[in-house]
Design a protein around this motif. Structure first.
Motif: not given
Length: 353
Positions: A219-226, A244-248, A279-291
């Motif tokens: 999904e992240l690769e799709y967003i990057k290509s877009y 994009i930050s965090g472990e997917e 401006k797009i920020n997407l942060s990935i945590n252990n139990e959540s994703i924030h866009l």
């Protein structure tokens, strides 16, 4: 009621009801070392007939059709009529079932308090399964309607997902092709990158978007290509950022969950000078994703119906896929438009399991 796997629990409830009723009627005789009366089975069959008359006809035709008072009056009359008929057709066997005085009054047609009390007791015995049949039928119909509602809601979400996919296709595809054509005419070095980005988008749309869940990395690769393809299309994209930050790894999300917010930002994030701020920020945590998606509101922005419907579909989809497991906040101050979406992955997994 057709006997299939779905109806087996109902049949078990019915069987348990009649077993309990028969035990209730026969209990006083068994504990008193007395023989069962000859009319006990007949009364049980009459109670069953009354039960299923109410279950299959009266409740569906009257109570569930909002003819409540007709149902109440008819039920009361029916129960009294059955109680009266039972007293006449199945008189008790003296001296076991009634005190001797009540039996004598019944045999001589005396309508004293003992006979009336026996009549009420008989009516109540029939009223118990009758009322239970009403409750059971109402619950069954409610459960059926609830299952149908969930099915319709699920199909609605699926159709909305298809609508979201088609939203991306026509204009974006033609704009992308025009961009690639312009780059090729100029013999730009960005032409191969644009072709690769577009092919990645189309491959994802064709082979991944129909799945229930996809790896977050895809999904992240799709967003990057877009975003990369949008940058090539725009005349001024220096204020277009994607972080994009965090472990997917090991995380999964429904496909095309974020793209509508990003697409909407590019659609309206260009000012009258042709400068785009997204401006797009997407942060990935252990139990959540924030866009977080922020864009300026262009002076020529028109609040078209299609845009509103698209975002409304995304909200409905989030409510369906992440009930009580997401927070969506949208801030529009007239100058900037900001979306903050938080997905609780742990609650989502628990809900789906």
């Amino acid at each position: 009621m057709v006997l299939d796997k779905k109806n087996i629990p109902q049949w078990l409830v019915h069987a348990l009801l009649w077993f309990m009723l028969y035990g209730l009627l026969s209990y006083p005789f068994l504990t008193g070392s007395r023989s069962l009366p000859y009319n006990l089975l007949a009364k049980l069959l009459l109670a069953m007939a009354l039960f299923y008359l109410n279950y299959y006809y009266l409740v569906p035709k009257l109570l569930l059709k909002d003819r409540i008072w007709y149902y109440i009056v008819l039920s009361v009359l029916l129960l009294f009529a059955v109680g009266f008929y039972t007293n006449i057709a199945f008189p008790p066997s003296p001296p076991d079932e009634l005190p001797r005085r009540a039996v004598r009054m019944r045999q001589h047609g005396d309508g004293g308090p003992g006979a009336f009390r026996f009549f009420l007791m008989t009516t109540v015995i029939f009223a118990v399964p009758y009322i239970f049949s009403t409750m059971l039928k109402v619950y069954t119909e409610w459960q059926k309607n609830e299952d149908l509602r969930k099915l319709v809601e699920k199909e609605k979400i699926q159709s909305e997902l298809q609508f979201l996919k088609t939203q991306l296709n026509p204009h974006f595809l033609f704009n992308s092709l025009n961009t690639i054509y312009s780059l090729s005419v100029k013999q730009s070095l960005d032409t191969p990158e644009a072709v690769i980005n577009l092919s990645e988008l189309m491959r994802y749309m064709l082979y991944e978007a129909d799945k229930k869940l996809v790896p977050l990395g895809k999904e992240l690769e799709y967003i990057k290509s877009y975003v990369a393809l949008q940058r090539l299309r725009l005349s001024n994209s220096e204020d277009v950022t994607l972080k994009i930050s965090g472990e997917e790894r090991g995380k999964f999300v429904p496909p095309l969950l974020f793209i509508s917010f990003i697409e909407n930002a590019f659609k309206y994030g260009t000012d009258f000078n042709g400068k785009t701020f997204v401006k797009i920020n997407l942060s990935i945590n252990n139990e959540s994703i924030h866009l977080q998606v922020t864009n300026i509101i262009g002076t020529f922005k028109a609040k078209s119906e299609s845009s509103g419907v698209g975002l409304e579909n995304v909200k409905n989809r989030l409510n369906y896929l992440y009930p009580h497991s997401h927070v969506l906040l949208i801030n529009d101050d007239g100058k900037t438009y900001e979306v903050n979406l938080t997905l609780n992955l742990k609650n989502y997994e628990l809900h789906n399991h």
